[in-house]
Design an enzyme around this catalytic site. Structure first.
Site, PDB file in Angstrom:
ATOM      1  CE  LYS A   1       1.731 -18.579  33.430  1.00 28.16           C
ATOM      2  NZ  LYS A   1       0.531 -19.167  32.822  1.00 28.16           N
TER       3      LYS A   1
ATOM      4  CE  LYS B   1      -8.034 -15.525  36.676  1.00 32.59           C
ATOM      5  NZ  LYS B   1      -7.073 -15.260  35.729  1.00 32.59           N
TER       6      LYS B   1
ATOM      7  CB  CYS C   1      -0.983  -0.100   1.098  1.00 31.75           C
ATOM      8  SG  CYS C   1      -1.745   1.685   1.526  1.00 31.75           S
TER       9      CYS C   1
ATOM     10  CB  CYS D   1      -4.722 -22.955  38.704  1.00 33.55           C
ATOM     11  SG  CYS D   1      -3.852 -23.571  37.270  1.00 33.55           S
TER      12      CYS D   1
ATOM     13  CG  LEU E   1      -7.690 -18.116  46.068  1.00 39.78           C
ATOM     14  CD1 LEU E   1      -8.904 -17.928  46.959  1.00 39.78           C
ATOM     15  CD2 LEU E   1      -6.705 -18.896  46.879  1.00 39.78           C
TER      16      LEU E   1
ATOM     17  N   GLY F   1      -4.481   9.597 -22.432  1.00 39.29           N
ATOM     18  CA  GLY F   1      -3.734  10.439 -21.449  1.00 39.29           C
ATOM     19  C   GLY F   1      -3.666  11.927 -21.938  1.00 39.29           C
TER      20      GLY F   1
END
Length: 856
Positions: A570, A705, A89, A667, A665, A438
């Site tokens: 994590k 959690k 582009c 997983c 709490l 043209g």
């Protein structure tokens, strides 16, 4: 066998009449009957041709999409990381991003991405020869389903945004006009209000220049986009919308000011105090073969410069103030000469002006045609007749009017050159001839001095677009040999930055480094979406969930750079609980059927918590807060049911500078077997005790959690509330088995023994469960803060969670489907939603979907 009075007997009434039945025998029907049925049900009838097209200027572009079509097409995009479509582009549109926004129904986000790089984004979506540009580079080209209809998607997104009737403004994050130095008040002139000029003026306005004036010879703007591209391909309303967005920035247009007339020249502008001049008016003089010299329009001879403007003025509503303009009065046979895009516009327009047959005649063969396939296919569908390998020899006149044209035959030699064979001639009857050979600069070149020309194009640096003879002159578009609209738009874009550098240098201000052209902005971008939640100020409500996108501190850093409001690390533990993950551990779900690539409806993972130590995450948290003080870092921690462990880890995390803690709490795999995660989170008493221990240990906010893998999530939330938790996160992944292969092995399967386990399902498939969990907790515990997670794939789905009672959103699978930049789609989508809600005139819109007109 049933009896007529049986209640279970099937009577062909209501819906059962259309229910399919199992075939017990082969079906028989005479072909004669099928022919009749086919004619009745046929949906792919041929398009109108010839006289049927007279005065029919309705949209005929095969790329045009409805909302339904656009959503389906956008869903096919692979969202390539190093997208080749973008590299093809000229304006370098972020094609992947705008298509991604369309797929989430964030049409403003898509339009913003397009118009930021190309102020002519709507025009280019309609007329760009995409097969030779972006679409030509699409990685889906070699597949059975073919490449993405990029032009149609671009057209749809910007046209939908245009219906919102929202003005363009300068980026509110830039210094206000009042604080800019006087160098931004320099007088700037642009000549010709075509694509290159509109693009250049728009970027100058965004930069903050306050005295930008366009001089246009006609009484309308848009240049060739208005005058020479037919209404059925590019309505004037489209060009007008782009000019209006430009004028929103303070750009002025002076009409009826022709270069070379009444002493008006480039040099006169310079003498009048204009510090820079941009020329974007194209090449106005047609090239005419000598065999047509002396033949006039009244005698049946047109050039494209005569014919197409006359067609446009008579057929484009709003372009010409005069209501008496009539289409060129064609009839009978029309010969169009040339094989470029303009020639085919002339050919298809000729039918709409009354021609019954149209011949497109050209010197080259089909393999060397200059027109793009889109134009050629349209002319072919409308039954234009193509005559290659011919060159005009002479016009046949009768009673002072064109009656035909005699041609020489041409041939291509072994060197690839075309030669004229004067021994072979053909004659064609014709009532009109249109020459599209043209155009050139012509006499107006004198008024461009000191700009010079070499064999056609202007002498400019094709990187800076700056004239070699005078540093205050810039040019672009046809004038420099770039004939595509998108190329002209890019020339204006390039020129704007280098004009900016030149103008600032006159004031002794040096502009260095990479170009920093401002993005397209509207009042939508000024909407404040910051959130005060649980005593914490979030810059926006979107954050990364404690999952694979937060595997490392570097990934969180990258996410903050892209605009995420917060991140949950994590999950980490004490060193005694460190884990080692297996591979493969994250796989695509089967809930979307045999779909591969992005746009997955679900994922399944058997990943455990972080393999990195607590010391790593504590140091990472401190560094992230140091470098991104306005972003929120939430530390996710996990322990077994042990008060000493939770106390130690919570205190360590708080001291690192984390804004809040999340207690994992929930997983659903791997950690429960260790007495952690799900093993704690499914027991209300254990949740109550853990939250009490953490509340006693720290003062910062914390959020358990919650797992959806319980009978009643409200009981777990109530336990967390009673234990002193600030709020909760709902939900974690859903425990499941994604599927089995034909040989009974599961996927993912680890090692030579192909072992697996029940994993955690995430993604859009979990959203119904997430919405239920959030709404039920909010009803049970009013005003108890909830962080939502579970299938939040767009601003629209986030809004659903807001309605259910959540305050901020955690996201994972959408990042896995694409990348960290997806947050900008969420941000612009939410801002657009809130803005639309504030507009009473948009009350009929469904978020960003305009009302649909019901067909009769």
């Amino acid at each position: 066998m049933t009896h007529s009075d049986d209640v279970s007997a099937v009577h062909d009434i209501e819906v059962l009449a259309l229910h399919p039945k199992v075939h017990e025998y082969a079906t028989m029907k005479p072909t004669k009957v099928t022919h009749k049925a086919k004619a009745h049900w046929k949906r792919n009838s041929e398009c109108p041709t010839g006289c049927d097209l007279k005065k029919d200027f309705n949209d005929i572009k095969p790329t045009t999409l409805t909302e339904r079509g656009a959503l389906a097409e956008a869903g096919r995009c692979l969202k390539c990381a190093d997208a080749p479509c973008q590299k093809s582009c000229p304006t370098q549109l972020d094609i992947k991003s705008f298509i991604s926004s369309i797929s989430t129904k964030n049409y403003y986000g898509a339009a913003k991405a397009i118009l930021s790089d190309n102020p002519l984004g709507l025009t280019c979506g309609m007329v760009c020869p995409t097969s030779d540009l972006c679409v030509g580079g699409c990685n889906l080209h070699p597949t059975e389903e073919g490449p993405i209809n990029i032009g149609g998607l671009q057209h749809f997104a910007v046209e939908t945004f245009a219906k919102m009737n929202v003005p363009q403004i300068r980026d509110p994050n830039l210094p206000p006009i009042s604080s800019l130095p006087d160098s931004y008040k320099a007088k700037i002139a642009l000549i010709g209000c075509g694509p290159a000029t509109i693009s250049c003026a728009t970027f100058l306005g965004r930069l903050g220049y306050q005295d930008v004036t366009i001089f246009e010879k006609e009484e309308y703007g848009g240049g060739l986009s208005s005058s020479e591209i037919p209404q059925y391909r590019l309505p004037f309303a489209v060009v007008n919308a782009e000019m209006q967005w430009m004028k929103d920035l303070g750009v002025k247009i002076v009409y009826g000011k022709a270069l070379g007339s009444n002493g008006f020249s480039v040099e006169s502008l310079h003498q009048d105090g204009y510090k820079a001049v941009f020329l974007g008016f194209g090449t106005p003089t047609p090239k005419i073969d000598k065999v047509f010299e002396g033949i006039t329009v009244q005698q049946g001879f047109y050039t494209s410069k005569d014919f197409l403007p006359a067609v446009s003025q008579a057929s484009k509503p709003g372009m010409c103030g005069c209501k008496t303009k009539q289409l060129p009065p064609l009839h009978g046979r029309v010969i169009v000469l040339g094989n470029g895009d303009t020639a085919f516009d002339c050919a298809t327009s000729a039918f709409r002006c009354g021609a019954s047959r149209v011949y497109v005649c050209f010197r080259r063969g089909f393999g060397d045609m200059r027109a793009v396939p889109e134009e050629v296919d349209l002319a072919k569908d409308e039954k234009c007749e193509f005559i290659p390998f011919v060159l005009p020899k002479g016009v046949i006149m009768k009673d002072g009017h064109v009656a035909g044209l005699e041609f020489y035959k041409t041939e291509k030699n072994d060197k690839g050159e075309y030669e004229t064979d004067e021994d072979q001639t053909i004659k064609l009857k014709a009532d009109f001839i249109i020459s599209a050979f043209g155009s050139q600069i012509g006499p107006v070149a004198k008024a461009c001095a000191p700009l010079t020309f070499s064999n056609g194009p202007a002498d400019v640096d094709l990187v800076t677009m700056q004239a070699k003879a005078a540093p205050w002159i810039f040019a672009g578009g046809d004038l420099v040999g770039n004939g595509m609209t998108v190329e002209a738009a890019n020339d204006g874009k390039q020129a704007s930055w280098h004009m900016h550098k030149y103008l600032q240098s006159l004031a002794g201000i040096e502009i260095t480094g990479a170009p920093k052209l401002p993005l397209f902005c509207t009042p939508i971008d000024a909407v404040d979406i910051s959130v005060d939640f649980a005593g914490i100020h979030f810059p926006n409500p979107y954050g990364l969930a404690s999952a694979t996108p937060c595997t490392s501190a570097a990934m969180i850093r990258r996410s903050f750079e892209q605009g995420w409001g917060f991140a949950v690390t994590k999950t980490f533990s004490l060193d005694k609980d460190l884990v080692v993950n297996v591979s493969p551990r994250i796989v695509r779900g089967t809930t979307s059927g045999p779909k591969y690539g992005p746009g997955q409806g679900s994922f399944l993972n058997i990943e455990l918590i972080s393999e990195k130590t607590a010391a790593y995450w504590l140091k990472a948290t401190a560094e992230l807060k140091r470098d991104f003080p306005d972003r929120i870092v939430i530390a996710s921690i996990m322990c077994g049911f042990n008060e000493a462990d939770w106390t130690e880890l919570a205190i360590m995390a708080e001291k690192s500078g984390a804004d809040a803690l999340e207690l994992n709490l929930s997983c659903p795999h791997g950690m429960g077997e260790r007495g952690m995660g799900l093993a704690c989170g499914q027991n209300a008493d254990m949740v109550l005790n853990i939250t009490k221990w953490v509340r006693k240990a720290v003062k910062c906010p914390f959020f358990p959690k919650l797992t959806p893998n319980v009978t009643d999530i409200r009981e777990i939330a109530k336990a967390a509330h009673a234990g002193g938790a600030t709020g909760v996160t709902a939900i974690n992944t859903v425990s499941g088995l994604m599927g089995l292969r034909a040989d009974a092995t599961a996927w993912p399967a680890v090692g030579s023994e192909q072992r697996t386990t029940y994993g955690g399902m995430s993604g859009s498939a979990t959203r119904p469960m997430g919405l239920r969990a959030v709404s039920s907790i909010a009803r049970a515990l009013p005003d108890f803060p909830i962080m939502a997670t579970g299938g939040i794939e767009s601003a629209d789905t986030a809004i659903q969670y807001f309605h259910c009672g959540a305050g901020v959103m955690q996201i994972c699978s959408a990042v896995q489907n694409q990348d960290f930049t997806v947050v900008q789609d969420y941000i612009t989508g939410l801002k657009a939603y809130l803005y639309i809600q504030s507009r009473s005139d948009l009350a009929g819109w469904d978020s960003q979907s305009p009302p649909h007109k019901k067909s009769c």
